[in-house]
Design an enzyme around this catalytic site. Structure first.
Site, PDB file in Angstrom:
ATOM      1  N   CYS A 110      34.080  23.889  45.319  1.00  0.00           N
ATOM      2  CA  CYS A 110      32.538  24.123  44.590  1.00  0.00           C
ATOM      3  C   CYS A 110      33.012  24.210  43.331  1.00  0.00           C
ATOM      4  CB  CYS A 110      31.950  25.399  45.150  1.00  0.00           C
ATOM      5  SG  CYS A 110      32.932  26.736  44.792  1.00  0.00           S
ATOM      6  N   ASP A 121      39.278  24.737  51.561  1.00  0.00           N
ATOM      7  CA  ASP A 121      37.896  24.899  51.331  1.00  0.00           C
ATOM      8  C   ASP A 121      37.773  26.342  50.472  1.00  0.00           C
ATOM      9  OD1 ASP A 121      35.353  24.691  50.659  1.00  0.00           O
ATOM     10  OD2 ASP A 121      34.664  24.812  52.503  1.00  0.00           O
ATOM     11  N   GLU A 161      41.298  32.766  57.630  1.00  0.00           N
ATOM     12  CA  GLU A 161      40.139  33.509  56.659  1.00  0.00           C
ATOM     13  C   GLU A 161      40.599  35.007  56.498  1.00  0.00           C
ATOM     14  OE1 GLU A 161      37.356  34.425  54.477  1.00  0.00           O
ATOM     15  OE2 GLU A 161      37.384  32.071  55.105  1.00  0.00           O
TER      16      GLU A 161
END
Length: 452
Positions: free
Chosen positions: A405, A378, A330
């Site tokens: 998304c 993701d 991340e």
């Protein structure tokens, strides 16, 4: 046909943005917000281009059986919702079709419309709100922007949020009026209060004030008003964003009162979240999504896994419970700090976290010879970059689980993964993470052509 012409249109489907799509008698495609499949409409053309036009409803000549009366007085003004005029069954249908159409049109994959998992809750499902603030005739107001604009639509309550979240926002506005904390003006760069940012979890409600400078007048009074309005309030944070433009959060936070982070339980683990850390907004649906992702990853006690764009470690810890080891990556330092603490808090020792750009980290791991059997990605709405695609393919995992998304980004990236590494989507499932909006969450399992 030209601007301001009136025409009759029968709505036959929807765009990716949720506009109704129909054709005039002359064959011109017209995109109409607020329309329902099956509507027969009189439409005013507001913009006419060579091959299509945009219109707005003048008269509903024959309503669709999928049309319902909107249950919010702000619908059509506030940009928060797109589908309060549709039955929920129709909303699910159009979202499933949207995913299928993106995979076919952008990715070139001939797949059936995927199963879509309905949201367990359709009202007050969001655990997060970022309310912009502004000046109204009676003082400071909060709300959401009108669609495709920065015109603030004030509101007292939002049907997507909890009553307590809105009560906390009202308390902040009352404090701002009482002590002269003026709303920020994007045009002039003046004013103090930019956004009211609310999150909710097991520990209660967490409030962040986004301000232009860290100079809050009478902060004790702010705490008093907010605690009175929101009894579950567990912490108040001040986030400083002095940069011009419309980006919500700045890089610096300080705790004003209570806990500086929010605590929540998700998929059997406990998580602590800083205001800058990503977290899904629909708690119960997120558990459904992550259960699907973990099942498709199919790890066992011999599996090594990589979780790119891991955030605070939600998917990482779900994988760690099933496999030998997991690496989480991340780029947001606060999220990585949260992820490491979350792993320790839950007693998970078979994980490690890297704070780096996903593509660069994946390339570095590939050069080091790391060969995970499973990679979960993701990414944000923009999807993967080319470096991440190359590195993922270089590591040659047996399975790639892609959580998205934005199904358009998923379709584009799936096509690149097929071209670069021979991966193709074997299973796709849609999740209605954002009821009453045009957004849809999608999970896809991609495997090599020869995988059996």
């Amino acid at each position: 046909m030209k601007k301001n012409d009136l025409c009759a249109v029968t709505i036959q489907g929807y765009t990716a943005e949720g506009f109704g799509v129909g054709r005039t008698d002359e064959g011109l495609a017209v995109f109409v917000p607020g329309a329902a499949r099956g509507d027969r409409l009189e439409v005013l053309l507001v913009k006419v281009l060579k091959n299509y036009a945009f219109g707005k409803i003048q008269t509903i000549l024959e309503p669709s059986p999928h049309r319902v009366e909107a249950d919010c007085p702000h619908f059509g003004k506030c940009g928060g919702c797109d589908f309060r005029h549709l039955t929920y069954e129709e909303e699910l249908w159009l979202k499933s079709q949207r995913v299928r159409d993106a995979l076919a049109r952008i990715g070139g994959f001939d797949l059936p419309a995927p199963e879509i998992v309905p949201s367990p809750r359709v009202a007050a499902y969001r655990n997060k709100a970022q309310f912009p603030v502004g000046s109204g005739p009676r003082g400071t107001v909060f709300g959401f922007y009108r669609s495709r604009s920065h015109q603030l639509i004030p509101l007292e309550h939002c049907r997507l949020q909890s009553e307590e979240a809105c009560a906390a926002a009202k308390a902040v506005c009352a404090w701002a009026d009482e002590w002269g904390a003026a709303p920020y003006d994007e045009a002039t760069g003046r004013g103090l209060l930019r956004h009211i940012y609310v999150r909710e979890g097991r520990a209660g409600l967490h409030l962040t004030l986004v301000v232009r400078e860290d100079a809050l007048p009478e902060s004790a009074r702010l705490v008093e008003l907010c605690r009175r309005a929101a009894p579950s309030l567990c912490g108040i944070v001040v986030n400083v964003n002095s940069r011009p433009g419309n980006r919500v959060l700045g890089p610096d936070c300080r705790t004003l009162w209570g806990d500086g982070r929010l605590e929540d339980d998700l998929a059997g683990s406990t998580f602590r979240l800083s205001p800058l850390s990503f977290y899904q907004v629909n708690h119960r649906q997120t558990e459904n999504l992550y259960a699907c992702a973990a099942a498709w990853a199919a790890p066992d006690e011999h599996t090594e896994a990589l979780d790119l764009y891991c955030g605070v470690g939600t998917i990482t810890l779900a994988l760690a419970a099933r496999c030998k080891s997991v690496v989480g990556v991340e780029i947001v330092p606060q999220a990585i700090a949260d992820a490491r603490e979350n792993a320790a808090r839950n007693g998970v020792e078979n994980v490690r976290f890297l704070c780096a750009d996903a593509g660069q980290a994946a390339e570095k791991l590939a050069r080091e010879g790391f060969r995970p059997q499973v990679i979960v990605v993701d990414p944000p709405r923009k999807g993967l970059d080319e470096a991440a695609v190359r590195a993922v393919c270089a590591m040659a995992p047996r399975r790639i689980v892609y959580v998205s998304c934005d199904c358009a980004s998923l379709a584009r990236d799936a096509k690149m993964l097929q071209q670069a590494g021979g991966y193709r989507p074997l299973q796709v499932r849609a999740f209605d993470m954002f009821p009453r909006t045009a957004n849809v969450e999608t999970a896809a399992l991609l495997c090599k052509e020869d995988l059996t």
